[in-house]
Design a protein around this motif. Structure first.
Motif, PDB file in Angstrom:
ATOM      1  N   UNK A   1      -8.469  -5.742 -12.590  1.00  0.00           N
ATOM      2  CA  UNK A   1      -9.077  -4.693 -11.774  1.00  0.00           C
ATOM      3  C   UNK A   1      -8.331  -3.382 -11.992  1.00  0.00           C
ATOM      4  N   UNK A   2      -9.044  -2.296 -11.795  1.00  0.00           N
ATOM      5  CA  UNK A   2      -8.460  -0.956 -11.953  1.00  0.00           C
ATOM      6  C   UNK A   2      -8.428  -0.286 -10.587  1.00  0.00           C
ATOM      7  N   UNK A   3      -7.261   0.211 -10.205  1.00  0.00           N
ATOM      8  CA  UNK A   3      -7.146   0.942  -8.936  1.00  0.00           C
ATOM      9  C   UNK A   3      -6.649   2.352  -9.235  1.00  0.00           C
ATOM     10  N   UNK A   4      -7.556   3.320  -9.238  1.00  0.00           N
ATOM     11  CA  UNK A   4      -7.138   4.708  -9.389  1.00  0.00           C
ATOM     12  C   UNK A   4      -6.668   5.240  -8.048  1.00  0.00           C
ATOM     13  N   UNK A   5      -5.593   6.014  -8.065  1.00  0.00           N
ATOM     14  CA  UNK A   5      -5.039   6.554  -6.827  1.00  0.00           C
ATOM     15  C   UNK A   5      -4.727   8.041  -6.997  1.00  0.00           C
ATOM     16  N   UNK A   6      -5.088   8.806  -5.987  1.00  0.00           N
ATOM     17  CA  UNK A   6      -4.777  10.236  -5.963  1.00  0.00           C
ATOM     18  C   UNK A   6      -3.877  10.504  -4.770  1.00  0.00           C
ATOM     19  N   UNK A   7      -2.819  11.245  -5.003  1.00  0.00           N
ATOM     20  CA  UNK A   7      -1.824  11.508  -3.974  1.00  0.00           C
ATOM     21  C   UNK A   7      -2.421  12.241  -2.779  1.00  0.00           C
ATOM     22  N   UNK A   8      -2.120  11.721  -1.579  1.00  0.00           N
ATOM     23  CA  UNK A   8      -2.573  12.355  -0.347  1.00  0.00           C
ATOM     24  C   UNK A   8      -1.391  12.657   0.570  1.00  0.00           C
TER      25      UNK A   8
ATOM     26  N   UNK B   1       2.980  12.025   1.359  1.00  0.00           N
ATOM     27  CA  UNK B   1       3.823  10.935   1.837  1.00  0.00           C
ATOM     28  C   UNK B   1       3.442   9.646   1.111  1.00  0.00           C
ATOM     29  N   UNK B   2       3.228   8.547   1.846  1.00  0.00           N
ATOM     30  CA  UNK B   2       2.858   7.291   1.187  1.00  0.00           C
ATOM     31  C   UNK B   2       1.355   7.025   1.264  1.00  0.00           C
ATOM     32  N   UNK B   3       0.598   8.045   1.572  1.00  0.00           N
ATOM     33  CA  UNK B   3      -0.850   7.888   1.650  1.00  0.00           C
ATOM     34  C   UNK B   3      -1.493   8.262   0.314  1.00  0.00           C
ATOM     35  N   UNK B   4      -2.544   7.522  -0.034  1.00  0.00           N
ATOM     36  CA  UNK B   4      -3.281   7.792  -1.271  1.00  0.00           C
ATOM     37  C   UNK B   4      -4.777   7.682  -1.002  1.00  0.00           C
ATOM     38  N   UNK B   5      -5.557   8.305  -1.874  1.00  0.00           N
ATOM     39  CA  UNK B   5      -6.997   8.059  -1.934  1.00  0.00           C
ATOM     40  C   UNK B   5      -7.187   7.037  -3.045  1.00  0.00           C
ATOM     41  N   UNK B   6      -7.866   5.949  -2.762  1.00  0.00           N
ATOM     42  CA  UNK B   6      -7.997   4.914  -3.778  1.00  0.00           C
ATOM     43  C   UNK B   6      -9.338   4.196  -3.685  1.00  0.00           C
TER      44      UNK B   6
ATOM     45  N   UNK C   1      -1.675   9.944  -9.991  1.00  0.00           N
ATOM     46  CA  UNK C   1      -0.439  10.707  -9.815  1.00  0.00           C
ATOM     47  C   UNK C   1       0.465  10.137  -8.724  1.00  0.00           C
ATOM     48  N   UNK C   2       0.281   8.863  -8.381  1.00  0.00           N
ATOM     49  CA  UNK C   2       1.062   8.235  -7.310  1.00  0.00           C
ATOM     50  C   UNK C   2       2.012   7.164  -7.828  1.00  0.00           C
TER      51      UNK C   2
ATOM     52  N   UNK D   1      -1.638   7.725 -17.576  1.00  0.00           N
ATOM     53  CA  UNK D   1      -2.922   8.184 -17.033  1.00  0.00           C
ATOM     54  C   UNK D   1      -2.663   8.731 -15.638  1.00  0.00           C
ATOM     55  N   UNK D   2      -2.519  10.028 -15.542  1.00  0.00           N
ATOM     56  CA  UNK D   2      -2.057  10.650 -14.296  1.00  0.00           C
ATOM     57  C   UNK D   2      -3.161  11.387 -13.543  1.00  0.00           C
ATOM     58  N   UNK D   3      -3.979  12.139 -14.258  1.00  0.00           N
ATOM     59  CA  UNK D   3      -4.990  12.960 -13.596  1.00  0.00           C
ATOM     60  C   UNK D   3      -6.389  12.681 -14.145  1.00  0.00           C
ATOM     61  N   UNK D   4      -7.414  12.847 -13.304  1.00  0.00           N
ATOM     62  CA  UNK D   4      -8.783  12.811 -13.828  1.00  0.00           C
ATOM     63  C   UNK D   4      -9.014  14.020 -14.728  1.00  0.00           C
TER      64      UNK D   4
END
Length: 222
Positions: A111-118, A120-125, A160-161, A180-183
């Motif tokens: 599975x692929x889990x892309x995450x964008x920094x939000x 602290x320890x929160x992400x958009x995923x 980026x997380x 793979x850091x940014x879209x």
């Protein structure tokens, strides 16, 4: 030829790409700490059109990253995309930012889990299969050592997380693809073209970015 201009500004990466029938032919992008999107975006658009030897009138659609991501970045990208779409009277296509990020991964299983920094320890995923089928909806979540514990398959994390998440996500089936850091707008090419072919567009007048969380403005305590 069916030219689509793809715009991606949801993260620190300010990215513009021109695609012909789902294949990127030109891309200009830069990722800077200072978020230079307002200064760079229109310059990139103009440069790409000149290098391609076309004008805005040759475009059949404008595609923009819809979020989630940076509030300011999304506003800049969506405003530019809406302005072009309205002025040229061509369709506006909204592309899932996390799906664009996930599409940079080439694996046959897991599975692929892309995450964008939000912050602290929160992400958009979100969670995708290797063929980009969404297995779990987009969430704003706080990452802990127990996150994704119920998944036994290999998980490929991108975004980026990585630096902050690697410290707590330590199971053997977790793989961080840190390169793979940014879209990027160049990865939007087939996603936007598939939407264009089936007429999956958004209303220019009413479309808003997918912020996921409310934008909060705080006042100084001084």
């Amino acid at each position: 030829m069916e030219y689509i201009l793809n715009i991606e500004t949801a993260t620190k990466n300010c990215s513009v790409a021109l695609a012909i029938e789902g294949k990127t032919i030109l891309c200009k992008e830069i990722a800077e700490e200072g978020y230079s999107h307002a200064e760079r975006l229109h310059v990139f658009i103009e440069e790409i059109l000149i290098e391609a030897g076309i004008t805005v009138n040759d475009l059949v659609a404008i595609a923009v990253s819809q979020g989630p991501g940076s509030y300011t970045g999304l506003r800049i990208g969506v405003s530019a995309a809406k302005g072009l779409s309205y002025a040229l009277n061509i369709p506006l296509i909204a592309v899932d930012t996390l799906k664009t990020l996930a599409s940079q991964v080439s694996v046959s299983n897991g599975l692929i889990i892309p995450m964008i920094d939000a912050r602290r320890m929160e992400v958009y995923s979100a969670i995708f299969t290797p063929n980009l089928e969404k297995k779990r909806a987009i969430l704003a979540e706080i990452i802990t050592k127990d996150s994704f514990n119920d998944i036994e398959e290999t998980i490929y994390f991108v975004g980026d997380c990585s630096e902050k998440c690697k410290a707590v996500l330590t199971k053997e089936n977790y793989v961080f693809l840190e390169e793979i850091k940014y879209p990027s707008a160049k990865e939007m090419d087939m996603l936007s073209f598939e939407k264009y072919k089936i007429g999956d567009t958004v209303d220019v007048a009413y479309f808003e970015p997918y912020y996921l969380k409310d934008f909060m403005i705080t006042t100084s305590k001084k």
